[in-house]
Design a protein around this motif. Structure first.
Motif, PDB file in Angstrom:
ATOM      1  N   TRP A 128      75.221 -30.859 -39.720  1.00  0.00           N
ATOM      2  CA  TRP A 128      74.824 -30.420 -40.818  1.00  0.00           C
ATOM      3  C   TRP A 128      75.452 -29.052 -41.526  1.00  0.00           C
ATOM      4  O   TRP A 128      75.635 -28.226 -40.575  1.00  0.00           O
ATOM      5  N   PRO A 129      75.714 -29.043 -42.439  1.00  0.00           N
ATOM      6  CA  PRO A 129      76.023 -27.638 -43.213  1.00  0.00           C
ATOM      7  C   PRO A 129      74.765 -26.575 -43.021  1.00  0.00           C
ATOM      8  O   PRO A 129      73.608 -26.985 -43.320  1.00  0.00           O
ATOM      9  N   LEU A 130      75.010 -25.627 -42.223  1.00  0.00           N
ATOM     10  CA  LEU A 130      73.715 -24.571 -41.953  1.00  0.00           C
ATOM     11  C   LEU A 130      72.948 -24.320 -43.404  1.00  0.00           C
ATOM     12  O   LEU A 130      71.952 -24.191 -43.505  1.00  0.00           O
ATOM     13  N   ALA A 131      73.987 -24.112 -44.254  1.00  0.00           N
ATOM     14  CA  ALA A 131      73.535 -23.701 -45.801  1.00  0.00           C
ATOM     15  C   ALA A 131      72.514 -24.832 -46.209  1.00  0.00           C
ATOM     16  O   ALA A 131      71.404 -24.035 -46.957  1.00  0.00           O
ATOM     17  N   GLU A 132      72.620 -25.807 -46.073  1.00  0.00           N
ATOM     18  CA  GLU A 132      71.643 -26.807 -46.439  1.00  0.00           C
ATOM     19  C   GLU A 132      70.383 -26.922 -45.726  1.00  0.00           C
ATOM     20  O   GLU A 132      69.160 -27.488 -46.400  1.00  0.00           O
ATOM     21  N   VAL A 133      70.166 -26.001 -44.490  1.00  0.00           N
ATOM     22  CA  VAL A 133      68.863 -26.104 -43.927  1.00  0.00           C
ATOM     23  C   VAL A 133      68.441 -24.494 -43.672  1.00  0.00           C
ATOM     24  O   VAL A 133      67.192 -24.584 -43.282  1.00  0.00           O
TER      25      VAL A 133
END
Length: 229
Positions: A128-133
């Motif tokens: 997952w993109p870290l920015a999304e979590v």
């Protein structure tokens, strides 16, 4: 180095992402909760592992060890897995995954770096993109199951808040002279084992995002090779 192709799972959909891993780091003793971290240190001390000189510690492991292997081969019966969230840098983006810091526990008693190097580090084939979590990071849940003598048991479970945040770990890594540049990957610490550390013939790891309703998973078998001497 090792080139891996992951499925990048984003809010917009899924795509393929190929990353060449140049550097693999295993972060140890990363707990935010000092008491919980002490419990894990004592857990390892019972196996003969020396207390670390400082925390967290950043061990370097061959990049070739990381990958979504469905089975790993280990020397003898004294190794076990640990579920850990995984950080991967690809260009300007940091991605998050789930991996197992599979470790030889006998070797760990005389050399932690050696023990880390001896075993593969299986990881989920998706990121997952870290920015999304990041906005709900503290809601993520780390979990593992072990199949021991044919019985599947819950081996680890808890929030990622048990470990230092990605930003904190990367800052501390930099403070120790590390460079989390292009193609770097880091396993970021684990939870105490429910019932104690022990080997298993099958290990399952999960990182659950209850906010976006998705889970990263990987399962691998462990084949123990005979030790001739």
């Amino acid at each position: 180095m090792k080139t891996l192709t992951f499925e990048l799972d984003t809010r917009q959909g899924k795509s393929q992402r190929t990353v060449t891993i140049h550097q693999l780091i295993v972060a140890g003793w990363t707990g935010r909760d000092v008491e919980a971290m002490e419990a894990h240190i004592r857990e390892l001390e019972e196996l003969g592992v020396k207390r670390p000189p400082y925390t967290p510690v950043f061990y370097r492991v061959a990049a070739q060890r990381l990958g979504p292997a469905p089975e790993i081969q280990v020397s003898g019966e004294a190794s076990s897995g640990e579920a850990e969230f995984l950080l991967v840098r690809d260009g300007d983006e940091i991605l998050v995954g789930i991996a197992s810091d599979h470790t030889d526990r006998e070797a760990e008693t005389y050399g932690i770096t050696v023990s880390k190097q001896m075993c593969e580090k299986p990881c989920a084939p998706a990121l997952w993109p870290l920015a999304e979590v990041e906005g709900h990071w503290d809601r993520l849940v780390l979990r593992s199951y072990a199949t021991i003598d044919g019985e599947r048991v819950l081996y680890q479970e808890g929030p990622v808040t048990a470990m230092r945040s990605p930003a904190d770990l990367l800052e501390r890594f930099s403070g120790h002279g590390g460079d989390f540049g292009e193609g770097s990957a880091m396993l970021c610490g684990t939870l105490p084992a429910i019932g104690g550390i022990r080997p298993a013939e099958r290990f399952e790891i999960e990182l659950e995002d209850p906010v976006l309703g998705r889970t990263l998973r990987h399962v691998y078998a462990v084949a123990a090779l005979p030790v001739a001497g």
